[in-house]
Motif scaffolding. Structure first.
Motif, PDB file in Angstrom:
ATOM      1  N   ILE A 113     147.746   6.373 -20.432  1.00 13.45           N
ATOM      2  CA  ILE A 113     146.603   7.166 -19.991  1.00 13.45           C
ATOM      3  C   ILE A 113     146.541   7.117 -18.477  1.00 13.45           C
ATOM      4  CG2 ILE A 113     144.100   7.422 -20.072  1.00 13.45           C
ATOM      5  CD1 ILE A 113     144.128   6.162 -22.812  1.00 13.45           C
ATOM      6  N   ASN A 120     137.601  10.123 -25.750  1.00 14.16           N
ATOM      7  CA  ASN A 120     136.536   9.656 -26.614  1.00 14.16           C
ATOM      8  C   ASN A 120     137.057   9.665 -28.035  1.00 14.16           C
ATOM      9  OD1 ASN A 120     133.830   9.174 -25.189  1.00 14.16           O
ATOM     10  ND2 ASN A 120     134.571  11.077 -24.273  1.00 14.16           N
ATOM     11  N   GLY A 121     137.196   8.498 -28.597  1.00 20.18           N
ATOM     12  CA  GLY A 121     137.710   8.436 -29.955  1.00 20.18           C
ATOM     13  C   GLY A 121     138.280   7.071 -30.246  1.00 20.18           C
TER      14      GLY A 121
ATOM     15  N   ARG B  80     135.704   1.153 -14.131  1.00 17.23           N
ATOM     16  CA  ARG B  80     137.060   1.494 -14.526  1.00 17.23           C
ATOM     17  C   ARG B  80     137.735   0.364 -15.292  1.00 17.23           C
ATOM     18  NH1 ARG B  80     141.210   3.277  -9.837  1.00 17.23           N
ATOM     19  NH2 ARG B  80     143.131   3.354 -11.021  1.00 17.23           N
ATOM     20  N   ARG B  98     136.027   5.146 -16.409  1.00 17.92           N
ATOM     21  CA  ARG B  98     137.392   5.615 -16.144  1.00 17.92           C
ATOM     22  C   ARG B  98     138.360   4.687 -16.854  1.00 17.92           C
ATOM     23  NH1 ARG B  98     137.662   5.474  -9.834  1.00 17.92           N
ATOM     24  NH2 ARG B  98     139.805   6.145 -10.122  1.00 17.92           N
ATOM     25  N   LEU B  99     139.495   5.242 -17.211  1.00 19.08           N
ATOM     26  CA  LEU B  99     140.444   4.443 -17.999  1.00 19.08           C
ATOM     27  C   LEU B  99     141.872   4.746 -17.562  1.00 19.08           C
ATOM     28  CD1 LEU B  99     141.199   2.664 -20.480  1.00 19.08           C
ATOM     29  CD2 LEU B  99     141.053   4.723 -21.861  1.00 19.08           C
ATOM     30  N   THR B 100     142.623   3.674 -17.386  1.00 19.49           N
ATOM     31  CA  THR B 100     144.055   3.814 -17.152  1.00 19.49           C
ATOM     32  C   THR B 100     144.780   2.868 -18.090  1.00 19.49           C
ATOM     33  OG1 THR B 100     143.608   4.211 -14.812  1.00 19.49           O
ATOM     34  CG2 THR B 100     145.876   3.753 -15.419  1.00 19.49           C
ATOM     35  N   VAL B 101     145.704   3.413 -18.842  1.00 23.28           N
ATOM     36  CA  VAL B 101     146.518   2.586 -19.728  1.00 23.28           C
ATOM     37  C   VAL B 101     147.972   2.807 -19.362  1.00 23.28           C
ATOM     38  CG1 VAL B 101     147.197   2.122 -22.109  1.00 23.28           C
ATOM     39  CG2 VAL B 101     144.832   2.698 -21.596  1.00 23.28           C
ATOM     40  N   ALA B 102     148.669   1.753 -19.031  1.00 26.12           N
ATOM     41  CA  ALA B 102     150.074   1.881 -18.661  1.00 26.12           C
ATOM     42  C   ALA B 102     150.941   1.939 -19.912  1.00 26.12           C
ATOM     43  CB  ALA B 102     150.481   0.704 -17.790  1.00 26.12           C
ATOM     44  N   PHE B 107     146.967  -1.247 -26.982  1.00 28.83           N
ATOM     45  CA  PHE B 107     145.587  -0.810 -26.799  1.00 28.83           C
ATOM     46  C   PHE B 107     145.054  -0.235 -28.096  1.00 28.83           C
ATOM     47  CE2 PHE B 107     142.276   2.168 -25.783  1.00 28.83           C
ATOM     48  CZ  PHE B 107     141.598   1.602 -24.729  1.00 28.83           C
ATOM     49  N   VAL B 111     137.041   4.189 -28.157  1.00 29.57           N
ATOM     50  CA  VAL B 111     136.852   4.429 -26.732  1.00 29.57           C
ATOM     51  C   VAL B 111     135.713   5.413 -26.503  1.00 29.57           C
ATOM     52  CG1 VAL B 111     137.941   5.249 -24.621  1.00 29.57           C
ATOM     53  CG2 VAL B 111     139.291   4.025 -26.321  1.00 29.57           C
ATOM     54  N   SER B 112     134.774   5.025 -25.682  1.00 34.15           N
ATOM     55  CA  SER B 112     133.709   5.948 -25.271  1.00 34.15           C
ATOM     56  C   SER B 112     133.714   6.023 -23.755  1.00 34.15           C
ATOM     57  CB  SER B 112     132.346   5.443 -25.747  1.00 34.15           C
ATOM     58  OG  SER B 112     132.385   5.130 -27.112  1.00 34.15           O
ATOM     59  N   MET B 113     133.925   7.203 -23.271  1.00 31.58           N
ATOM     60  CA  MET B 113     133.930   7.386 -21.823  1.00 31.58           C
ATOM     61  C   MET B 113     132.762   8.251 -21.417  1.00 31.58           C
ATOM     62  SD  MET B 113     137.888   7.986 -20.865  1.00 31.58           S
ATOM     63  CE  MET B 113     137.762   7.757 -19.108  1.00 31.58           C
TER      64      MET B 113
END
Lengths: 135, 158
Positions: A113, A120-121, B80, B98-102, B107, B111-113
């Motif tokens: 990401i 969202n999910g 973040r 904010r989200l960063t996934v390498a 993971f 997820v709620s953003m």
């Protein structure tokens, strides 16, 4: 605008030798294209414009940045740059680009990401059933 | 000077005092590779985890799970969340802006953003309906003409 009512159960199976693994077919849409329905495709899909329904491919799915997708997506590598609403399954890797907006549950083997993406999910990673992959 | 640029004020529902650290610097907590936490942790500032956490993490700034860091539990970052290449986050709920996934990271979770920060304090305070005198006056007048006596069925002819 082209409206394609795609009920293409077109898994042009590999046993007849027409489709080679190396030279994958590509189903490519433009920004003004609309796909409504269910597409099962032996190859890769480049989605742009508007997609609604279900897209299951043996290759990769890539959703362009201007695209609006409300569909179940399933593919090997799935790359999202646009807006997607629906469940996404990536048998290998799911990539959310910096402008991607995804709302829906995802099931992936690998996940990337980029900063700026919105998700969202529910995320499930790893072990998932390989059936119903259209292979 | 650089304090104000660390977190955009618009993201914060409750402004965090920038001088929450001992020396006027924003807090930054690091759990190293050999560190382990079981339980809950709330940090006013940033958190960096390369160790193991079994529990709930909440930070008003950024959370980074780096190196071989492993977190099992819910994570809330007002700003973040970064999950590094060799890091792992197995959560029930992940609330972040904010989200960063390498690629390579492990993971999973819900997820709620978005503007979740404002939601968090809400359940704590009970919802008490406040009766405003201005609103109460209006219905009291209107209610008057309502039938006070029960009307019998047979009296109604038509």
């Amino acid at each position: 605008m082209d409206v394609q009512e795609a009920v293409a159960e077109g898994t042009a199976s590999a046993e007849n030798g027409e489709v080679k693994r190396d030279a994958r077919k590509q189903f490519s849409m433009g920004p003004g294209d609309i796909l409504e329905g269910k597409l099962i495709y032996d190859g890769s899909v480049h989605a742009d414009g508007r997609v609604e329904g279900e897209v299951r491919v043996t290759g990769n799915i890539d959703v362009a940045s201007g695209a609006s997708v409300k569909a179940l997506l399933e593919g090997g590598n799935v790359t999202l740059k646009g807006q997607v609403e629906g469940m996404v399954t990536a048998r290998d890797k799911l990539t959310l680009g910096k402008n991607a907006r995804l709302s829906g549950d995802i099931q992936v083997r690998r996940l990337q990401i980029d900063d700026g993406a919105t998700l969202n999910g529910h995320v499930r990673m790893g072990d998932f059933e390989h059936q119903a992959s259209g292979q | 000077m650089i304090l104000s640029t660390r977190r955009p004020a618009s993201r914060l529902a409750t402004p965090v005092p920038a001088e929450n650290g001992a020396n006027g610097q924003p807090n930054s907590v690091v759990l190293g590779p050999n560190d382990r936490l079981v339980g809950q942790l709330y940090i006013e500032g940033d958190l960096r985890v390369s160790g193991t956490v079994d529990g709930t993490l909440e930070a008003t700034g950024d959370i980074e799970i780096a190196g071989g860091g492993k977190v099992n539990g819910d994570v809330t970052a007002y700003n973040r969340l970064t999950v590094g290449r060799d890091a792992s986050l197995i959560a029930g709920a992940v609330r972040i802006a904010r989200l960063t996934v390498a690629d390579g990271a492990t993971f999973s979770g819900k997820v709620s953003m978005g503007k979740h920060v404002a939601e968090a304090p809400k359940p704590a305070e009970p919802v008490v309906p406040v009766v405003e005198p201005f609103v109460a006056e209006v219905p009291s007048v209107v209610v008057e003409p309502a039938p006070a006596k029960p009307v019998q069925q047979k009296s109604k002819r038509r």
